[in-house]
Design a protein around this motif. Structure first.
Motif, short mmCIF file in Angstrom:
data_model
loop_
_atom_site.label_atom_id
_atom_site.label_comp_id
_atom_site.label_asym_id
_atom_site.label_seq_id
_atom_site.Cartn_x
_atom_site.Cartn_y
_atom_site.Cartn_z
N SER A 1 0.80 -1.23 0.00
CA SER A 1 0.00 0.00 0.00
C SER A 1 0.84 1.28 0.00
O SER A 1 0.31 2.35 -0.26
CB SER A 1 -0.94 0.02 1.20
N MET A 2 2.17 1.16 0.28
CA MET A 2 3.02 2.36 0.29
C MET A 2 3.97 2.41 -0.90
O MET A 2 4.90 3.22 -0.92
CB MET A 2 3.80 2.45 1.59
N GLN A 3 3.77 1.55 -1.90
CA GLN A 3 4.59 1.67 -3.11
C GLN A 3 4.32 3.03 -3.78
O GLN A 3 3.21 3.55 -3.71
CB GLN A 3 4.24 0.55 -4.09
N ASN A 4 5.29 3.65 -4.41
CA ASN A 4 6.66 3.17 -4.60
C ASN A 4 7.62 3.70 -3.55
O ASN A 4 8.83 3.65 -3.73
CB ASN A 4 7.17 3.58 -5.98
N THR A 5 7.11 4.19 -2.44
CA THR A 5 7.99 4.72 -1.40
C THR A 5 8.57 3.59 -0.56
O THR A 5 9.78 3.54 -0.33
CB THR A 5 7.21 5.69 -0.49
N CYS A 6 7.73 2.70 -0.09
CA CYS A 6 8.16 1.52 0.66
C CYS A 6 7.57 0.29 0.00
O CYS A 6 6.46 0.33 -0.53
CB CYS A 6 7.68 1.60 2.11
N HIS A 7 8.35 -0.79 0.06
CA HIS A 7 7.95 -2.04 -0.61
C HIS A 7 7.83 -3.17 0.39
O HIS A 7 8.43 -3.14 1.47
CB HIS A 7 8.96 -2.40 -1.71
N ASP A 8 7.08 -4.17 0.01
CA ASP A 8 6.93 -5.36 0.84
C ASP A 8 8.30 -5.95 1.16
O ASP A 8 9.12 -6.17 0.27
CB ASP A 8 6.08 -6.40 0.08
N GLY A 9 8.57 -6.17 2.45
CA GLY A 9 9.85 -6.73 2.86
C GLY A 9 10.90 -5.72 3.26
O GLY A 9 11.95 -6.09 3.79
N ASP A 10 10.66 -4.43 3.02
CA ASP A 10 11.63 -3.41 3.44
C ASP A 10 11.82 -3.46 4.96
O ASP A 10 10.85 -3.65 5.72
CB ASP A 10 11.15 -2.01 3.05
N PHE A 11 13.05 -3.26 5.39
CA PHE A 11 13.37 -3.19 6.81
C PHE A 11 13.61 -1.74 7.17
O PHE A 11 14.46 -1.07 6.57
CB PHE A 11 14.63 -4.02 7.10
N VAL A 12 12.82 -1.22 8.12
CA VAL A 12 12.86 0.20 8.44
C VAL A 12 13.09 0.43 9.93
O VAL A 12 12.91 -0.47 10.76
CB VAL A 12 11.55 0.91 8.01
N ILE A 13 13.51 1.65 10.27
CA ILE A 13 13.66 2.06 11.67
C ILE A 13 12.58 3.10 11.98
O ILE A 13 12.40 4.07 11.24
CB ILE A 13 15.05 2.67 11.93
N LEU A 14 11.87 2.88 13.08
CA LEU A 14 10.79 3.77 13.50
C LEU A 14 11.25 4.61 14.68
O LEU A 14 11.77 4.07 15.66
CB LEU A 14 9.55 2.96 13.91
N TRP A 15 11.04 5.91 14.60
CA TRP A 15 11.35 6.82 15.71
C TRP A 15 10.08 7.02 16.52
O TRP A 15 9.03 7.35 15.98
CB TRP A 15 11.85 8.16 15.19
N GLU A 16 10.18 6.82 17.85
CA GLU A 16 8.98 6.95 18.68
C GLU A 16 9.07 7.97 19.79
O GLU A 16 8.05 8.43 20.30
CB GLU A 16 8.57 5.59 19.27
N LEU A 17 10.26 8.38 20.20
CA LEU A 17 10.41 9.26 21.36
C LEU A 17 9.80 10.65 21.07
O LEU A 17 10.22 11.35 20.16
CB LEU A 17 11.88 9.41 21.73
N ASN A 18 8.79 11.02 21.86
CA ASN A 18 8.15 12.35 21.77
C ASN A 18 7.68 12.68 20.36
O ASN A 18 7.68 13.84 19.96
CB ASN A 18 9.12 13.45 22.24
#
Length: 200
Positions: free
Chosen positions: A70-87
């Motif tokens: 659903s996020m193609q072409n920015t992100c693809h199935d299987g992409d490994f990402v880092i999520l920022w959560e602090l504040n």
């Protein structure tokens, strides 16, 4: 700034030191206590490192893997990402992951189109936010369809859409999503290695 200065011990030249036939060089001896101290130091270092990693992954940033298209072409199935959560507070254009406490019952990765107070109109493949048409170069297909929407986003809520508009179950279908269920903002894609990038 000057570089750190270090004291150096300068030994006297051999000619300046009186020699005696019975003089023997002192020899250092190894003590078992030194080995124990080294092991304890290593264990402490490893413990601090593990604790720091766990702290970061629990409260600051965490890894994630994209599932779906659903996020193609920015992100693809299987992409490994880092999520920022602090504040983190949602901002227009951010890519976020929300947990399964939504109408679909799954973790979702979407782009923030609207935040609390925004007036969002989606009509015939065009998104208008607060009277201004969005220029969305990130959308996979410039011609897309789906439900038309006219909504003012409630405070503490977000209006989310996937970049692959023709194949994305998002706020057009499930309505707005609470800020409280944000897992984090996608900041870095680490895999695949030939597509590493950061996200603002």
């Amino acid at each position: 700034m000057q570089p750190d200065e270090k004291e150096t011990a300068v030994s006297a030249a051999a000619d300046d030191v009186p020699q005696t036939p019975d003089a023997q060089p002192e020899q250092e001896s190894a003590h078992p206590d030194h080995k124990i101290t080294g092991v304890l130091s290593w264990i402490m270092t490893m413990g601090i490192t593990v604790a720091a990693v766990l702290l970061v992954c629990t409260f600051i940033a965490r890894p994630g893997r994209v599932s779906g298209n659903s996020m193609q072409n920015t992100c693809h199935d299987g992409d490994f990402v880092i999520l920022w959560e602090l504040n983190y507070q949602p901002q227009h254009g951010d890519i976020v992951v929300v947990n399964s406490n939504n109408a679909l019952g799954d973790n979702l990765i979407k782009r923030v189109i609207g935040v609390g107070g925004d007036h969002i109109v989606v009509s015939n493949g065009v998104v208008i936010r607060n009277g201004q048409r969005l220029q969305e170069s990130y959308v996979k297909e410039q011609t897309w369809s789906g439900p038309n929407v006219d909504i003012t986003v409630p405070k503490g809520q977000m209006f989310l859409m996937g970049d692959n508009r023709n194949h994305s179950a998002d706020s057009r279908y499930i309505g707005t999503v609470s800020d409280n269920i944000i897992v984090g903002k996608v900041t870095v894609r680490l895999f695949p290695f030939n597509a590493i990038r950061t996200f603002q």
